[in-house]
Design an enzyme around this catalytic site. Structure first.
Site, PDB file in Angstrom:
ATOM      1  N   ASP A 388       0.852  -1.189   0.000  1.00  0.00           N
ATOM      2  CA  ASP A 388       0.000   0.000   0.000  1.00  0.00           C
ATOM      3  C   ASP A 388       0.892   1.245   0.000  1.00  0.00           C
ATOM      4  O   ASP A 388       2.110   1.154   0.143  1.00  0.00           O
ATOM      5  CB  ASP A 388      -0.872  -0.073   1.261  1.00  0.00           C
ATOM      6  N   GLU A 391       2.540   5.174  -3.927  1.00  0.00           N
ATOM      7  CA  GLU A 391       2.526   6.196  -5.006  1.00  0.00           C
ATOM      8  C   GLU A 391       3.875   6.882  -5.141  1.00  0.00           C
ATOM      9  O   GLU A 391       4.193   7.244  -6.273  1.00  0.00           O
ATOM     10  CB  GLU A 391       1.416   7.219  -4.718  1.00  0.00           C
ATOM     11  N   ASP A 471      -9.131   4.101  -1.691  1.00  0.00           N
ATOM     12  CA  ASP A 471     -10.029   4.472  -0.594  1.00  0.00           C
ATOM     13  C   ASP A 471     -11.346   5.061  -1.075  1.00  0.00           C
ATOM     14  O   ASP A 471     -11.572   6.270  -1.011  1.00  0.00           O
ATOM     15  CB  ASP A 471      -9.318   5.443   0.342  1.00  0.00           C
TER      16      ASP A 471
HETATM   17  C1  GLC Z   1      -4.629   3.309   3.053  1.00  0.00           C
HETATM   18  C2  GLC Z   1      -5.200   2.147   2.256  1.00  0.00           C
HETATM   19  C3  GLC Z   1      -6.223   1.426   3.074  1.00  0.00           C
HETATM   20  C4  GLC Z   1      -5.578   0.967   4.385  1.00  0.00           C
HETATM   21  C5  GLC Z   1      -4.985   2.143   5.134  1.00  0.00           C
HETATM   22  C6  GLC Z   1      -4.206   1.721   6.369  1.00  0.00           C
HETATM   23  O1  GLC Z   1      -5.611   4.262   3.270  1.00  0.00           O
HETATM   24  O2  GLC Z   1      -5.713   2.558   1.031  1.00  0.00           O
HETATM   25  O3  GLC Z   1      -6.749   0.349   2.367  1.00  0.00           O
HETATM   26  O4  GLC Z   1      -6.521   0.328   5.160  1.00  0.00           O
HETATM   27  O5  GLC Z   1      -4.108   2.860   4.281  1.00  0.00           O
HETATM   28  O6  GLC Z   1      -3.176   0.862   6.047  1.00  0.00           O
END
Ligand code: GLC
Length: 803
Positions: A388, A391, A471
């Site tokens: 995650d 970017e 998100d």
């Molecule tokens: C980001 C991700 C989400 C995750 C969060 C905490 O917002 O997109 O899916 O739960 O980080 O890790």
């Protein structure tokens, strides 16, 4: 500037044209693929790519030069390329003279400093798809987009840019399709007639003019060729197609165990549980909080015994923790693996763990080091990994990411070994992060299929990871958004994707969660996930009435696993996505050649045979029209054949009254769909027959692919593939089950064949020419004939109606 023709040089596979000290080069890579590059200062850009496979890059087709007083150019066995001597406008057509793409008059290419822009004529009836999961309507016509990977928590319907950059799109006109791939990793942008009604254009803030034009004419062929160019998604483990339950975060070991136990007790079929950042010590990647997860490895093992696979998040930012015995930081520092500032100091930015450093994923040696960090989790039995924030997301800065002048070192075949700034690397950073994970896992467990989920990526990233749309929010319009986002991702190489079921930000109302779980059943990845501080979102949270609808849909997904997995295997070979827009399967469904999807917003195909028709406005109570392509269709739930649209061939419109417990699904006449008895997880061997749903119709057929679901042994022949067909010569029906191919052994010992649209009261059935072997029964209300027969090999059935 590209304007004055000052000479041309033929090449065996194309040509170069000079315009002052600019060079325009067009080469045929195949008869149906041309690559266009432009260089200034007498030099073409570096011939290198993060996206295009080395084998494809070297491919070349011979051409026949075609020059006259007005144009220079060439033809392949499929395409004709012309460049006007007057103003260097490029046009590509097929050999019948249909223009497929043509530079706009006046300014085919412009430059402003490092920026460039390419302008194309935009016919009134051309439609555009792709660019990954960009929000907004499915058709990109009339819109413009920026490609710059961006963390966009709570993105809305007009947010742009978002997480991914996939500079590939399809142009579809009158059933004829081309694909265009701009292989440029800088911040790029695409305008489909927004700035000027009859021009579409693309450009970037720097980097090469290097684009590919891929000819169909069939849209499936374009996707297949794009897969040839940039690769396919490898076959993922079977368990990743099971129901996945996640939240930010299940905060303690006890809570995770509780969720697992409850899923089993409530008989919600499920396969995957996620651990989000709170399992870590102060959000530090590759650590475990021993207070909240005191028996981490035991927990993973116990969950495995309950048939769960655990996926843990492993974000790329490494906490900057000097002298703290934090291995990822210490070893990364020792190996010089972090991204630097222009003055050579480490770049440090705040993310979840506080001040963090960032691996330099464009280096092979850094990717190798990163891959090695997974050793402990892999030995603990963690089954998959979630990349995650790549970017990369950086907190408390206006740009939300690293400064543009941050330095990355490139070590990659095809590229000169050099230092590049962040502007060039930003859009491939997430892809290279997921690549490091994928390749690292393959090194740690060479015969197991990795499962990696990434948020940011670039063209070609499908080779390493599946993805989700980031998100989203627990709102009705986000449920609607899911379909165009996943369809466009599928058209951009990412057939393996999902949107957070139930929505991430906020708490869904009961009806919304139910409708979302219904749709999730027909998403490639079915993961329920929600943010911190929101209400619980597991299937049982709104009482038994909702739960039983939700359970029924998740169960249906498990019944459909043989069909879904077969579709996924096809995707891994030829790039066909799992969820498909209608025009992909029915490119000539409309009289004037426009894509049928424009008349049928949010309808889609799940694999080749099932059409899913959610209401575009899922919170509205009004009835709506489902539009079905020509041919017969069956209601998937009741089995009934839909009434024909009258004697005229053409589209069928069915009026549907929305109901909370029904997501309309239709089966295409001419399909044979393999299904299995219900299981509670993909570990469980289905008990009972292989079910074949036969929907008689033209070109009737289907396929089944099976293997052990987790290893790479299928590459050595340990798989099972079967083809099915049916024919309806006058008055009777013949169903053929083809001989199994491959050494994998089937789990079933019987077949149950369900024949839909059966109007007679009984049947006489010959199995391989012999009577009295097959048990049969008729459901007269739904017009279904069910046959039971022993075996798991080839079989031939001749079925005649008895009055
Ligand atoms: C980001 C991700 C989400 C995750 C969060 C905490 O917002 O997109 O899916 O739960 O980080 O890790």
């Amino acid at each position: 500037m590209l304007d004055v023709f000052s000479g041309t040089t033929p090449l065996p596979n194309g040509l170069q044209v000079k315009s002052g000290n600019a060079i325009l080069e067009v080469r045929a890579m195949r008869d149906d693929v041309v690559r266009v590059r432009v260089g200034l200062k007498d030099k073409l850009p570096e011939d290198a790519s993060w996206a295009v496979l080395a084998g494809a890059r070297q491919s070349s087709a011979n051409v026949v030069a075609e020059n006259n007083s007005e144009t220079v150019g060439f033809r392949t066995n499929t395409l004709r390329v012309k460049i006007a001597r007057s103003d260097l406008r490029l046009s590509v057509s097929d050999l019948e003279g249909n223009i497929l793409q043509e530079d706009a008059e006046g300014w085919p290419v412009t430059f402003h400093g490092q920026d460039f822009r390419v302008y194309k004529k935009m016919p009134e009836d051309e439609h555009y798809f792709g660019l990954g999961d960009k929000v907004g309507p499915f058709d990109r016509r009339g819109q413009s987009f920026v490609l710059w990977n961006t963390d966009t928590f709570e993105f809305q319907e007009s947010t742009d840019p978002i997480y991914k950059s996939i500079p590939f799109f399809l142009a579809f006109r009158k059933g004829r399709t081309i694909g265009v791939f701009l292989d440029n990793t800088w911040c790029s942008n695409f305008d489909f007639g927004k700035a000027s009604r009859d021009i579409y254009s693309f450009g970037a803030d720097g980097g090469p003019i290097d684009y590919y034009i891929i000819y169909g004419p069939d849209p499936k062929r374009v996707l297949n060729t794009y897969a040839w160019l940039t690769g396919t998604a490898p076959l993922p483990p079977l368990w990743s197609f099971g129901y996945q339950q996640s939240r930010y975060s299940y905060e303690t070991e006890n809570r995770v165990r509780e969720i697992a136990t409850k899923l089993r007790a409530e008989k919600i079929p499920s396969d995957v549980l996620y651990l989000d950042i709170d399992y870590q010590q102060q959000n530090r990647p590759f650590t475990v909080d021993a207070q909240r997860f005191p028996h981490f490895a035991d927990m993973i093992r116990n969950l495995r015994q309950q048939h769960f696979h655990v996926v843990t998040i492993t974000d790329l930012h490494i906490a900057r923790l000097a002298e703290s015995k934090y291995f990822p930081y210490d070893s990364g520092l020792a190996g010089d693996h972090f991204v630097k500032n222009p003055d050579g100091s480490l770049y440090v930015g705040p993310v979840w763990p506080g001040p963090s450093v960032f691996p330099d994923f464009t280096r092979q040696s850094t990717r190798d080091w990163w891959g090695g960090l997974y050793g402990n989790f892999v030995s603990d039995g963690v089954a998959g990994f979630w990349n995650d924030m790549n970017e990369p997301s950086v907190f408390f800065t206006a740009t939300k990411t690293m400064p543009p002048q941050t330095q990355h070192r490139i070590e990659e075949p095809g590229f000169a070994k050099r230092t590049a700034n962040h502007l060039e690397i930003h859009n491939v950073y997430g892809m290279e992060n997921s690549r490091a994970t994928y390749e690292g896992l393959l090194k740690l467990t060479p015969n197991l299929r990795p499962f990696v989920l990434t948020r940011a990526t670039y063209a070609g990233g499908q080779r390493y990871a599946s993805t989700w749309t980031g998100d989203n929010s627990s709102m009705w319009n986000h449920l609607r958004l899911t379909t165009p986002m996943l369809l466009n991702l599928g058209l951009s190489g990412f057939g393996l994707s999902g949107a957070d079921v139930g929505g991430f930000a906020g708490t869904p109302q009961p009806d919304l969660l139910t409708k979302w779980i219904e749709l999730g059943t027909f998403q490639p990845i079915d993961r329920n996930h929600t943010a911190k501080g929101t209400g619980d979102q597991e299937p049982w949270v709104h009482g038994t009435e909702h739960e039983s609808i939700r359970r029924r849909y998740i169960e249906e997904r498990y019944r459909l696993l043989p069909y879904l997995y077969t579709t996924a295997e096809e995707m891994s070979r030829n790039g066909m996505p799992i969820v498909r827009p209608l025009f992909l399967e029915f490119p000539s469904a409309t009289e004037d050649g426009h894509p049928l999807d424009l008349d049928a917003p949010n309808q889609f195909l799940f694999g080749p045979s099932l059409l899913v028709a959610p209401f575009r406005f899922p919170d509205e109570l009004d009835s709506y029209a489902v539009v079905l392509p020509a041919g017969d269709w069956f209601d998937y739930w009741t089995g009934e054949r839909l009434p024909k649209p009258g004697s005229q061939p053409g589209l069928t419109r069915v009026t549907v009254q929305p109901r909370l417990d029904v997501l309309p699904v239709f089966a295409r006449a001419g399909s044979i769909i393999p299904m299995q008895p219900l299981t509670q997880s993909t570990d469980e061997v289905p008990q009972g027959p292989l079910i074949l749903r036969v929907y008689p119709g033209p070109n009737c057929g289907g396929a089944l692919y099976q293997d052990d679901g987790t290893t790479l042994d299928y590459k050595k022949g340990n798989y099972l593939r079967m083809n099915f067909s049916c024919e309806a010569p006058t008055g009777s029906l013949r169903v053929h089950i083809g001989a199994p191919e491959g050494s994998y052994r089937a789990w079933w010992k019987q077949y149950e064949i369900q024949i839909f649209g059966w109007d007679a009261r009984a049947a006489r059935v010959l199995l391989n020419g012999k009577p009295d072997v097959v048990a049969s029964s008729v459901d007269p209300q739904h017009h279904v004939l069910t046959l039971g027969l022993p075996g798991n090999g080839e079989a031939d059935l001749q079925i005649s109606p008895l009055p």
